[in-house]
Motif scaffolding. Structure first.
Motif, PDB file in Angstrom:
ATOM      1  N   ILE A  92       0.312  -4.348   1.502  1.00  0.00           N
ATOM      2  CA  ILE A  92       1.041  -3.537   2.165  1.00  0.00           C
ATOM      3  C   ILE A  92       0.599  -2.201   2.449  1.00  0.00           C
ATOM      4  O   ILE A  92       0.879  -1.432   3.720  1.00  0.00           O
ATOM      5  N   LYS A  93      -0.255  -1.778   1.823  1.00  0.00           N
ATOM      6  CA  LYS A  93      -0.991  -0.337   1.916  1.00  0.00           C
ATOM      7  C   LYS A  93      -1.909  -0.758   3.106  1.00  0.00           C
ATOM      8  O   LYS A  93      -1.955   0.210   4.023  1.00  0.00           O
ATOM      9  N   ALA A  94      -2.689  -1.842   3.270  1.00  0.00           N
ATOM     10  CA  ALA A  94      -3.485  -2.086   4.357  1.00  0.00           C
ATOM     11  C   ALA A  94      -2.516  -2.368   5.768  1.00  0.00           C
ATOM     12  O   ALA A  94      -3.037  -1.546   6.855  1.00  0.00           O
ATOM     13  N   HIS A  95      -1.353  -2.668   5.599  1.00  0.00           N
ATOM     14  CA  HIS A  95      -0.300  -2.715   6.891  1.00  0.00           C
ATOM     15  C   HIS A  95       0.017  -1.272   7.249  1.00  0.00           C
ATOM     16  O   HIS A  95      -0.132  -1.129   8.521  1.00  0.00           O
ATOM     17  N   GLN A  96       0.186  -0.221   6.255  1.00  0.00           N
ATOM     18  CA  GLN A  96       0.484   0.851   6.640  1.00  0.00           C
ATOM     19  C   GLN A  96      -0.723   1.519   7.286  1.00  0.00           C
ATOM     20  O   GLN A  96      -0.584   2.425   8.316  1.00  0.00           O
ATOM     21  N   ARG A  97      -1.744   1.269   6.958  1.00  0.00           N
ATOM     22  CA  ARG A  97      -3.267   1.770   7.406  1.00  0.00           C
ATOM     23  C   ARG A  97      -3.333   1.328   8.916  1.00  0.00           C
ATOM     24  O   ARG A  97      -3.688   2.170   9.761  1.00  0.00           O
ATOM     25  N   GLU A  98      -3.018  -0.016   9.161  1.00  0.00           N
ATOM     26  CA  GLU A  98      -3.148  -0.746  10.560  1.00  0.00           C
ATOM     27  C   GLU A  98      -1.944   0.033  11.584  1.00  0.00           C
ATOM     28  O   GLU A  98      -2.319   0.541  12.543  1.00  0.00           O
ATOM     29  N   TRP A  99      -0.874   0.326  10.758  1.00  0.00           N
ATOM     30  CA  TRP A  99       0.284   0.935  11.704  1.00  0.00           C
ATOM     31  C   TRP A  99      -0.074   2.318  11.914  1.00  0.00           C
ATOM     32  O   TRP A  99       0.048   2.646  13.396  1.00  0.00           O
ATOM     33  N   ALA A 100      -0.652   3.177  10.830  1.00  0.00           N
ATOM     34  CA  ALA A 100      -1.124   4.378  11.201  1.00  0.00           C
ATOM     35  C   ALA A 100      -2.399   4.412  12.438  1.00  0.00           C
ATOM     36  O   ALA A 100      -2.266   5.415  13.302  1.00  0.00           O
ATOM     37  N   ALA A 101      -3.186   3.617  12.271  1.00  0.00           N
ATOM     38  CA  ALA A 101      -4.351   3.555  13.240  1.00  0.00           C
ATOM     39  C   ALA A 101      -3.768   3.404  14.669  1.00  0.00           C
ATOM     40  O   ALA A 101      -4.334   3.898  15.671  1.00  0.00           O
ATOM     41  N   GLU A 102      -2.825   2.465  14.744  1.00  0.00           N
ATOM     42  CA  GLU A 102      -2.445   2.201  15.965  1.00  0.00           C
ATOM     43  C   GLU A 102      -1.599   3.369  16.781  1.00  0.00           C
ATOM     44  O   GLU A 102      -1.880   3.323  17.706  1.00  0.00           O
TER      45      GLU A 102
END
Length: 250
Positions: A92-102
């Motif tokens: 879920i932290k990786a998902h947050q990172r992907e969301w932020a990068a987008e």
């Protein structure tokens, strides 16, 4: 199968609220970790409200809001006890990172209790976040089953959206090192380029069963770890056996 996605709609936010209340062991009348109306507002205004589903069942939830300097501040992440140890927190932290990068964001920040060993290892050693500031009693009194009865000292963590090499976690003392133990006092005299600061084996259990001892640990760590950061040290690593390793900042 694990699916992580953004949550939408009141029913999903209510499910996340129930899950987070269970993770935080909240009782009737306790403050919720994140209120349903706040999750609704976050989603409507472009914030982050995500959930992890294991075989279709919600087992983790997270929320965060946009902050200054093109950053996401991750306010809450909670994983159900029965789903721990499966890498869901890291996913879920990786998902947050992907969301932020987008969205063109540069970093993610959050706070964590510096006494809780497993959280410190996860944040600093496994994720590679940097803990930049020690903030005494950050939230003030919190009425829940985890924080009740203790001051809410926190480390403020910073995690770049674009991955950096994880810090090494040395296992033993180095030459010229001072060790700060649970009393907050150096075991060796004089200054040093490297410091080590202890954590209790299980701070949450200590709070429940020996609140006086937990309060002594809190005061000692505030003096030792917080004091070292105030004197210009930085946290370089966190070891598997529960020690903060601090070095003088360049």
């Amino acid at each position: 199968m694990l699916e992580i996605r953004i949550l939408h709609g009141t029913s999903e936010f209510q499910a996340a609220d129930r899950l987070l209340r269970r993770v935080w062991n909240t009782r009737a009348g306790d403050d919720p970790p994140v209120a349903v109306d706040l999750m609704c507002a976050l989603e409507h205004t472009g914030g982050y409200v995500g959930g992890a589903f294991l075989d279709g069942v919600l087992v983790a939830a997270a929320s965060g809001f946009l902050a200054e300097r093109a950053s996401l501040h991750s306010h809450v992440v909670g994983v159900a006890a029965e789903a721990r140890g499966r890498g869901i927190g890291q996913a879920i932290k990786a998902h947050q990172r992907e969301w932020a990068a987008e969205r063109g964001l540069n970093s993610i920040s959050w706070t964590f209790d510096p006494l809780v060993r497993r959280n410190a290892f996860f944040n600093l050693a496994r994720l590679g976040a940097r803990a930049e500031r020690y903030v005494p009693d950050f939230y003030g009194p919190m009425n829940d089953g985890i924080n009740g009865g203790d001051v809410t000292d926190r480390l403020f963590a910073h995690w770049p959206v674009h991955p950096e090499p994880e810090p090494s976690a040395p296992d033993g003392p180095r030459k010229g090192e001072v060790i700060l133990d649970e009393t907050g006092a150096p075991r060796e005299p004089g200054g040093a380029a490297v410091l080590r600061c202890a954590t209790p084996a299980d701070a949450e259990r200590l709070r429940r069963e020996q609140p006086g001892e937990a309060a002594r640990w809190r005061a000692a760590q505030r003096a030792a770890l917080g004091g070292a950061l105030d004197r210009g040290y930085r946290i370089a690593a966190f070891t598997r056996d529960g020690w903060y390793v601090l070095e003088r900042a360049a």
